[in-house]
Design a protein around this motif. Sequence first.
Motif, PDB file in Angstrom:
ATOM      1  N   ALA A   1       0.835  -1.206   0.000  1.00 60.62           N
ATOM      2  CA  ALA A   1       0.000   0.000   0.000  1.00 60.62           C
ATOM      3  C   ALA A   1       0.869   1.254   0.000  1.00 60.62           C
ATOM      4  N   LEU A   2       1.931   1.263   0.801  1.00 64.45           N
ATOM      5  CA  LEU A   2       2.827   2.422   0.831  1.00 64.45           C
ATOM      6  C   LEU A   2       3.531   2.618  -0.509  1.00 64.45           C
ATOM      7  N   ALA A   3       3.961   1.530  -1.137  1.00 61.48           N
ATOM      8  CA  ALA A   3       4.616   1.641  -2.443  1.00 61.48           C
ATOM      9  C   ALA A   3       3.633   2.167  -3.487  1.00 61.48           C
ATOM     10  N   SER A   4       2.387   1.735  -3.427  1.00 64.28           N
ATOM     11  CA  SER A   4       1.383   2.216  -4.377  1.00 64.28           C
ATOM     12  C   SER A   4       1.121   3.707  -4.195  1.00 64.28           C
ATOM     13  N   ILE A   5       1.021   4.137  -2.949  1.00 63.54           N
ATOM     14  CA  ILE A   5       0.810   5.558  -2.675  1.00 63.54           C
ATOM     15  C   ILE A   5       2.004   6.374  -3.171  1.00 63.54           C
ATOM     16  N   GLY A   6       3.207   5.867  -2.922  1.00 69.37           N
ATOM     17  CA  GLY A   6       4.408   6.558  -3.405  1.00 69.37           C
ATOM     18  C   GLY A   6       4.447   6.647  -4.915  1.00 69.37           C
ATOM     19  N   TYR A   7       4.029   5.592  -5.588  1.00 72.28           N
ATOM     20  CA  TYR A   7       4.015   5.600  -7.047  1.00 72.28           C
ATOM     21  C   TYR A   7       2.991   6.598  -7.583  1.00 72.28           C
ATOM     22  N   ILE A   8       1.837   6.680  -6.949  1.00 73.23           N
ATOM     23  CA  ILE A   8       0.814   7.638  -7.379  1.00 73.23           C
ATOM     24  C   ILE A   8       1.322   9.069  -7.181  1.00 73.23           C
ATOM     25  N   ILE A   9       1.992   9.325  -6.052  1.00 69.80           N
ATOM     26  CA  ILE A   9       2.561  10.657  -5.815  1.00 69.80           C
ATOM     27  C   ILE A   9       3.634  10.961  -6.846  1.00 69.80           C
ATOM     28  N   GLN A  10       4.451   9.973  -7.175  1.00 73.31           N
ATOM     29  CA  GLN A  10       5.491  10.147  -8.190  1.00 73.31           C
ATOM     30  C   GLN A  10       4.878  10.499  -9.536  1.00 73.31           C
ATOM     31  N   LEU A  11       3.799   9.831  -9.905  1.00 74.94           N
ATOM     32  CA  LEU A  11       3.122  10.151 -11.166  1.00 74.94           C
ATOM     33  C   LEU A  11       2.514  11.550 -11.129  1.00 74.94           C
ATOM     34  N   ALA A  12       1.950  11.915  -9.988  1.00 76.48           N
ATOM     35  CA  ALA A  12       1.307  13.226  -9.882  1.00 76.48           C
ATOM     36  C   ALA A  12       2.324  14.362  -9.976  1.00 76.48           C
ATOM     37  N   LEU A  13       3.500  14.155  -9.404  1.00 71.44           N
ATOM     38  CA  LEU A  13       4.522  15.197  -9.421  1.00 71.44           C
ATOM     39  C   LEU A  13       5.351  15.181 -10.698  1.00 71.44           C
ATOM     40  N   GLY A  14       5.310  14.093 -11.424  1.00 73.86           N
ATOM     41  CA  GLY A  14       6.076  13.981 -12.654  1.00 73.86           C
ATOM     42  C   GLY A  14       7.559  13.818 -12.415  1.00 73.86           C
ATOM     43  N   VAL A  15       7.921  13.212 -11.302  1.00 71.60           N
ATOM     44  CA  VAL A  15       9.334  13.016 -10.964  1.00 71.60           C
ATOM     45  C   VAL A  15       9.661  11.540 -11.120  1.00 71.60           C
ATOM     46  N   GLY A  16      10.749  11.260 -11.831  1.00 68.11           N
ATOM     47  CA  GLY A  16      11.173   9.886 -12.037  1.00 68.11           C
ATOM     48  C   GLY A  16      12.170   9.448 -10.988  1.00 68.11           C
ATOM     49  N   ILE A  17      12.814   8.352 -11.246  1.00 62.26           N
ATOM     50  CA  ILE A  17      13.807   7.807 -10.321  1.00 62.26           C
ATOM     51  C   ILE A  17      15.022   8.732 -10.275  1.00 62.26           C
ATOM     52  N   GLY A  18      15.505   9.031  -9.096  1.00 67.66           N
ATOM     53  CA  GLY A  18      16.679   9.875  -8.939  1.00 67.66           C
ATOM     54  C   GLY A  18      16.401  11.349  -9.132  1.00 67.66           C
ATOM     55  N   GLY A  19      15.151  11.765  -9.131  1.00 65.16           N
ATOM     56  CA  GLY A  19      14.810  13.171  -9.259  1.00 65.16           C
ATOM     57  C   GLY A  19      14.776  13.665 -10.691  1.00 65.16           C
ATOM     58  N   VAL A  20      14.932  12.790 -11.669  1.00 68.18           N
ATOM     59  CA  VAL A  20      14.902  13.196 -13.073  1.00 68.18           C
ATOM     60  C   VAL A  20      13.452  13.405 -13.473  1.00 68.18           C
ATOM     61  N   ALA A  21      13.189  14.566 -14.047  1.00 64.31           N
ATOM     62  CA  ALA A  21      11.813  14.880 -14.440  1.00 64.31           C
ATOM     63  C   ALA A  21      11.392  14.001 -15.608  1.00 64.31           C
ATOM     64  N   THR A  22      10.189  13.512 -15.521  1.00 62.17           N
ATOM     65  CA  THR A  22       9.623  12.703 -16.595  1.00 62.17           C
ATOM     66  C   THR A  22       8.456  13.454 -17.200  1.00 62.17           C
ATOM     67  N   GLU A  23       7.928  12.899 -18.241  1.00 62.84           N
ATOM     68  CA  GLU A  23       6.767  13.506 -18.871  1.00 62.84           C
ATOM     69  C   GLU A  23       5.602  13.444 -17.891  1.00 62.84           C
ATOM     70  N   THR A  24       4.943  14.570 -17.690  1.00 63.35           N
ATOM     71  CA  THR A  24       3.844  14.588 -16.740  1.00 63.35           C
ATOM     72  C   THR A  24       2.632  13.882 -17.328  1.00 63.35           C
TER      73      THR A  24
END
Length: 147
Positions: free
Chosen positions: A118-141
Motif C-alpha cells: 500500500a505504501l509503495a502504491s501511494i508513493g508511485y501515485i505521488i510520483q506520477l502526480a509530481l512527474g518526478v522519475g527515479i533519482g529526481g529526473v523529471a519525466t513527462e507529466t
Amino acid sequence: MELSSAALGLGICGVVMSIISIGSLTYFFFIWPQILLLFIPGNFAPTLQYMFAIFYVIGTIGLLLSLGWLLFSFILLNNTKEYDTGSKRIINISVKRIIKIGSFIIGTIQTILGCLSALASIGYIIQLALGVGIGGVATETVPFSLL
C-alpha cells in the motif's frame, strides 16, 4: 476432514511447495542474473550490478522464508501422529499448537507485505502526480485525475 488428515496434507504440500520455491528462487534471483551478464555489453555491466544486488537481497530473503517454510512443514509432518482408538482418531495436541503458530506467522507476514504494498502504491501515485522519475529526473507529466 479430520484435523490429522488436514495436518498431514498441509505438511506434505508445504514440503513440496517449499522445495519448488527454493529451486525457482535460486534460479531466478541468483543464476539468471549471472547468465544475463554474459550477454550484456561491458559498459552496462556496472549499472546492472546495482540492480542485481537488489535481486540478491530479495532472493536471500525469499530463500530464508522458503527454508523456514520447509522446516515448519517438516516439523508438522513429524508431529502428525494418529492414535487409533477404535472408531475415533486422536491427534497429538502439539500439532494444533504448530498450526496456530504457523497461522500467526503467515498472517503477520501477509499484514506486513500488504502495508508495504500500500505504501509503495501511494508513493508511485505521488510520483506520477509530481512527474518526478527515479533519482529526481523529471519525466513527462501524466494528466492526473482521480475521476
